[in-house]
Structures are given as C-alpha cells and as structure tokens.
Design an enzyme around this catalytic site. Structure first.
Site, short mmCIF file in Angstrom:
data_model
loop_
_atom_site.label_atom_id
_atom_site.label_comp_id
_atom_site.label_asym_id
_atom_site.label_seq_id
_atom_site.Cartn_x
_atom_site.Cartn_y
_atom_site.Cartn_z
N GLY A 184 2.69 4.17 -43.94
CA GLY A 184 4.05 3.67 -44.24
C GLY A 184 5.04 4.10 -43.19
O GLY A 184 6.19 4.39 -43.49
N HIS A 244 37.01 -7.29 -38.18
CA HIS A 244 36.85 -7.71 -39.57
C HIS A 244 36.72 -9.22 -39.63
O HIS A 244 37.47 -9.91 -38.95
CB HIS A 244 38.07 -7.26 -40.38
CG HIS A 244 38.04 -7.77 -41.79
ND1 HIS A 244 37.28 -7.17 -42.78
CD2 HIS A 244 38.67 -8.83 -42.38
CE1 HIS A 244 37.45 -7.84 -43.92
NE2 HIS A 244 38.29 -8.84 -43.70
N LEU A 247 0.62 -7.62 -17.57
CA LEU A 247 1.93 -7.02 -17.32
C LEU A 247 2.78 -7.16 -18.57
O LEU A 247 2.81 -8.22 -19.20
CB LEU A 247 2.62 -7.72 -16.14
CG LEU A 247 2.02 -7.47 -14.76
CD1 LEU A 247 2.70 -8.36 -13.72
CD2 LEU A 247 2.16 -6.00 -14.37
N GLY A 248 3.46 -6.09 -18.92
CA GLY A 248 4.27 -6.10 -20.15
C GLY A 248 3.67 -5.20 -21.22
O GLY A 248 4.37 -4.77 -22.14
N GLY A 249 2.37 -4.94 -21.10
CA GLY A 249 1.71 -3.95 -21.95
C GLY A 249 1.76 -4.25 -23.44
O GLY A 249 1.92 -5.40 -23.86
P1 NAI Z 1 3.77 6.35 -37.40
O1 NAI Z 1 3.27 7.63 -36.92
O2 NAI Z 1 5.20 6.01 -37.31
O3 NAI Z 1 3.39 6.18 -38.95
C1 NAI Z 1 2.06 6.31 -39.40
C2 NAI Z 1 2.12 6.61 -40.88
O4 NAI Z 1 0.81 6.64 -41.37
C3 NAI Z 1 2.75 7.96 -41.18
O5 NAI Z 1 3.72 7.75 -42.15
C4 NAI Z 1 1.57 8.78 -41.67
O6 NAI Z 1 1.96 9.72 -42.64
C5 NAI Z 1 0.68 7.72 -42.26
N1 NAI Z 1 -0.73 8.06 -42.29
C6 NAI Z 1 -1.46 8.66 -41.32
N2 NAI Z 1 -2.76 8.75 -41.70
C7 NAI Z 1 -2.83 8.17 -42.94
C8 NAI Z 1 -3.88 7.94 -43.86
N3 NAI Z 1 -5.14 8.30 -43.58
N4 NAI Z 1 -3.60 7.33 -45.03
C9 NAI Z 1 -2.34 6.94 -45.31
N5 NAI Z 1 -1.30 7.14 -44.48
C10 NAI Z 1 -1.55 7.74 -43.30
O7 NAI Z 1 2.86 5.24 -36.70
P2 NAI Z 1 2.92 3.68 -36.69
O8 NAI Z 1 3.77 3.13 -37.76
O9 NAI Z 1 1.51 3.25 -36.64
O10 NAI Z 1 3.62 3.40 -35.31
C11 NAI Z 1 3.05 3.92 -34.11
C12 NAI Z 1 4.11 4.25 -33.11
O11 NAI Z 1 4.76 3.09 -32.69
C13 NAI Z 1 5.16 5.14 -33.71
O12 NAI Z 1 5.57 6.10 -32.79
C14 NAI Z 1 6.27 4.22 -34.01
O13 NAI Z 1 7.52 4.84 -34.02
C15 NAI Z 1 6.16 3.20 -32.91
N6 NAI Z 1 6.66 1.93 -33.37
C16 NAI Z 1 7.96 1.76 -33.56
C17 NAI Z 1 8.45 0.59 -34.04
C18 NAI Z 1 9.87 0.43 -34.22
O14 NAI Z 1 10.61 1.33 -33.92
N7 NAI Z 1 10.32 -0.71 -34.73
C19 NAI Z 1 7.58 -0.53 -34.39
C20 NAI Z 1 6.24 -0.22 -34.17
C21 NAI Z 1 5.81 0.96 -33.69
#
Ligand code: NAI
Length: 490
Positions: free
Chosen positions: A198, A469, A50-52
């Site tokens: 990135g 502030h 739970l919590g995934g």
């Molecule tokens: P993402 O889709 O945000 O980023 C993946 C990155 O990898 C993209 O910039 C893409 O251009 C790059 N990429 C893809 N294939 C590649 C390759 N072969 N070589 C080099 N670069 C490549 O996915 P991410 O960071 O893995 O996160 C997954 C999901 O989880 C996203 O929807 C993200 O928003 C969410 N998430 C959000 C967080 C937050 O808001 N703090 C933290 C962790 C995840």
C-alpha cells in the site's frame, strides 16, 4: 565543444569523453543534458530505452492510465452537472483499455522523441548497449554483438536505476501475478484484483483499477497504508478508498497464492499470526507493489572502489560521490527517495559538483512527494510525528476541502491540507516544517508548500500573501492563516 579523443588500448580504440553517464533514465539523462549544457563532451550509455523506468514503465504511463480513470469518473458523474446523452438519459461510460494503451503509447513516444532530440541537440553521444565500469574509469559498452566499445572519462556517473521487487510465493508470470512493469500494459480490466503493498504504486494501482470497475483488495504489511505520509493524510486516503469500496487490510502478512481454474487464491493473515488465522481471497490478478530494488550491481564495477550495499544501493556521500574518485551515482540506485524529480536534481547536482561549483547538498527529507491516486496525495517536509520525533515543539492546523468553493464546484470535496509548524518560544507558530495535502489536484498545488518548507518560510511570511479566488490553493492559504492565530473562513 571538445571532440572525443580516440586512443589505442591493447588493440581496441579507447574513446575519450569529459563525462560518461551509464543509464538513460531521468537521473542519467539529466546529468547528460546538464553536463552538455555546461559545455562538456558527454556520452550516455543506455541498454534499453532512453527515458528509463519513468518514461516507459513508471511515472508517465501510470499517470496516463490514471487519467483514463479520471475521465471515467467525470463521465460517471456527468449527470450531476446536467450533462447527459442526446436522448436525455445518463451517460454510461465503458473503458476500452486497448484504446487507452494506444493513447498512453503516443504520449510515451512523443516524450521519448523529445529526450532523444534534446540529447542530439546538445551533441551528447548516445551509445546503445550495456555499460560496465572497470578500472581506470574505462567503461566497456557491450552491444550484444561485435566488439564492445571502450570509452574513458575523468568523470563517470552511474545511473542504473531500479527494478520492481518481488516476494517469495508470488512468481511474476505476467498473467496471474504482475508488477508495475506488466500492469501498465493491461489491455483488459480484471474482475477481482489483490494489490500487495500500500505504498505509492500500490495505492495508485488500487485506485486506478477500482475506477476501471475491478473489485480491489489492498494488502499492506505496515499498520497503515502509505507509510512515510502524515498519519492524517494516510487516514484520509484510507477513508476515501473505503467509500470507493476498495477493501484495505493493513498489518497483514501475505503467505502465497494457489492458482485455480479461474484466477488464483491469495492467502493472507495478521502480521505475526499463524496460518490458521489466514483468509483466502479469490482474485483474477495479483499486483505486487512492494518497492523497487536498486540495480547497483548492473554496471560492472569490477576493479573499482565503488561499493554496493547489501540492499543493492551504490554507496555515496552527501555529494553523491562513490568510493572511486571522479565516479558519482544518482537516481534510484542510491538510497535517496526513488522519485524521477529527485533523479533530475541529483543529475544536475553532480554536474555542478564535478565542475567545482560546490552546490549545497540536496536534502532528501524535504523533497516533494506526489501520489496520483484518487484522492491525490502531495507533501513536502516533516510529518507531524517525524517533527516531534526530531525534537520540534510543533503547532499544526488542518483544513478540509469540504468547505472550499472550487472543490465544491468540482464535486471533489474529499481531503485536507495540513501544515506542521515549529512552535516559537512565545507559543506562536513559526517556521513551516511540513505541508501535507490530500484531495483534488493537490499534486499541482504542492508548489507553494514545497517552497515554504525549503525556503524555511514562517507562517507569517506565507500568510502575508494572497491566494487567488476561487481556487483549490486557497485551502493552503487558509490553513497557514489559521496558524497566525486569526483565520478568515476556517
Ligand atoms: P514503497 O516502498 O513506497 O511501498 C511498498 C509498500 O509495500 C510499503 O508500504 C510496504 O510496507 C509494503 N510491503 C512490503 N512488503 C510487503 C509484503 N510482503 N506484503 C504486504 N505489503 C508489503 O514502494 P512502491 O509503492 O512499490 O514504490 C516504489 C518506489 O517508487 C517508491 O520509492 C515510491 O516512492 C516510488 N514511486 C513514487 C510514485 C509517486 O510518487 N507517485 C509512484 C510510483 C513509485
């Protein structure tokens, strides 16, 4: 609360609920808790914990380990504040990841107990096993041994989440190549790391590992890191990363890696280039952070009209309804931002929808985004480029934390606040379309910007309010104020 009905189905008993949720991550447990709070007899099916992802291998452990990085930075800079060790020397911090992992697990366990307790407190029936939806809204729950439990409900919510994507040439082995699932259990600091991707996850891990003392190279396929963020925000992070000696390469294609005696060699080159232009990078660990794959196919769905697209997302309309009447899908398994808080909102939305309350559909374009790298990134609404692409005439203003008193006190002056507003016919800034922040604790400061965007507030509406502030949030106030045509400090 209605008691579950038990009927017979070909020899097996069929337990009736008013709402069955498959998947106990944030989206699924939100639907279950909110459904129960609405008086429904709810069942929640979870095959693992739970919590995934969020609680066990996502948001919570990542932010907890990033906090270890923040404490390290604070201690490293303690001498700037006149704080040293009792002998008068500088504090020399060392990171003990095993201890940090123990603390992380304590936080997770506490929150897991909380979710379990909340579900029990609301009389949600939790079934442990893999739920598969079949015809006539019957969900078969496979417990791994013994007969499956069969439950049926007029309303079913699919919340089966996502798992880390991988790329060819980088088989995840948990030692040389890891995804977020494994990195979050690291108990030793790797010396040299290549982070592929990135985006949010890649930037958070690159930042965290650099703080821990690893030499980090970040490899991003797109022309800039953090695609989806405003260009000025992404540039600010890249600049800050450069100062921290994180080696960022964008616009690159990663070919494969060749394990050697010590570590492995990653080969990368310019996107669209040939192998001869490739660079070899020797590292001890490769972190693959290239997005998450929705688990649309993991809940059976045979004999239903639920459709899964070729990327693995369950197809839904703007009310999160699948092709099967009464069946909804929420969270990472649908093509909306893969964020826990979006999952919470979707879980609650579908409960209101099935109760006939006609809630307004969620707008995926204005949800809050928070990335916990150093510096942090937070935003809501349109980037400057997206606003222009959508046909808006825009006015923008950016202010840097360098001039903010609280930021100077903290010694955290990297970053900016940028506000994108619609240009009114008289040339003045009107409605706030987007708020973008990079810098200290911006994930805790986004609230005002999020409300401004979603309340469709104008620059004048927001500028009329006082910011306390000295606070970091004064920078948001100052940025909005400057868009009125007259500023105070900026
Ligand atoms: P993402 O889709 O945000 O980023 C993946 C990155 O990898 C993209 O910039 C893409 O251009 C790059 N990429 C893809 N294939 C590649 C390759 N072969 N070589 C080099 N670069 C490549 O996915 P991410 O960071 O893995 O996160 C997954 C999901 O989880 C996203 O929807 C993200 O928003 C969410 N998430 C959000 C967080 C937050 O808001 N703090 C933290 C962790 C995840």
């Amino acid at each position: 609360m209605a008691q579950p009905n038990v009927a017979a189905l070909g020899g097996s008993s069929l337990i009736q609920h008013e709402l069955v949720v498959i998947g106990g991550g944030p989206a699924g447990y939100a639907a279950a808790l909110y459904g129960a709070a609405s008086g429904l007899d709810v069942a929640l099916v979870e095959e693992h914990l739970l919590g995934g992802t969020c609680l066990h291998v996502g948001c919570i452990p990542a932010k907890e380990l990033l906090e270890t990085a923040a404490v390290l930075r604070t201690v490293r800079h303690a001498a700037d504040f006149g704080v040293g060790d009792v002998g008068g020397g500088d504090l020399e911090p060392a990171v003990d990841l095993a201890a940090s992992q123990t603390r992380k697990q304590k936080v997770i366990d506490g929150l897991a107990r909380g979710v379990t307790g909340l579900l029990a407190g609301r009389d949600v029936t939790v079934y442990k096993g893999t739920g598969r939806l079949g015809a006539a809204h019957v969900v078969s729950i496979d417990h791994g041994a013994g007969d499956p439990t069969l439950v049926v409900s007029e309303h079913v919510v699919l919340a089966t989440g996502s798992s880390p994507r991988t790329i060819p040439g980088f088989e995840v082995d948990g030692t040389l190549v890891m995804t977020s699932d494994e990195v979050l259990s690291l108990d030793e600091v790797p010396e040299r790391v290549a982070v592929i991707g990135g985006g949010a996850i890649g930037c958070e891990f690159a930042s965290m590992l650099a703080d821990y003392g690893s030499t980090v190279t970040l490899l991003e396929a797109a022309p800039e890191i953090l695609p989806g963020c405003d260009a000025d925000a992404a540039r600010a992070v890249r600049r800050a990363f450069r100062k921290r000696e994180i080696d960022v390469h964008s616009g690159v294609a990663v070919a494969d890696h060749q394990p050697g005696d010590a570590g492995t060699t990653v080969r990368f080159g310019p996107a669209g280039g040939n192998d001869a232009e490739g660079t070899d990078l020797d590292v001890d660990l490769v972190v693959v952070a290239v997005g998450r794959r929705p688990r649309g196919d993991s809940a059976g769905l045979v004999g239903t009209r639920v459709a899964v697209d070729d990327r693995g997302f369950i197809e839904v309309d703007d009310r999160l309804r699948t092709g099967e009447p009464g069946v909804y899908a929420v969270g990472d398994v649908v093509d909306t931002p893969q964020l826990a808080h979006v999952g919470f909102a979707e879980g609650m939305f579908v409960v209101r929808d099935l109760l006939g309350e006609s809630p307004a559909p969620l707008d995926p374009g204005t949800v809050p985004w928070c990335i916990y790298s150093h510096p942090e990134v937070a935003f809501a609404g349109l980037t400057e480029a997206a606003a222009m692409e959508a046909g808006h005439d825009v006015v923008v203003s950016s202010h840097r934390f360098a001039g903010n008193g609280r930021a100077m006190i903290l010694g955290e002056v990297d970053g900016l606040v940028k506000v994108v507003a619609e240009k009114d016919p008289d040339g003045r800034a009107g409605r706030i379309l987007g708020v973008h922040m990079v810098g200290p604790w911006v994930t805790e400061q986004l609230g005002q910007g999020y409300l401004a965007v979603n309340w469709e507030a104008t620059v004048d509406d927001v500028a009329a309010h006082i910011q306390p502030h000295p606070t970091l949030s004064e920078l948001f106030g100052e940025t909005v104020l400057s868009l009125t045509g007259r500023s105070l400090h900026g």
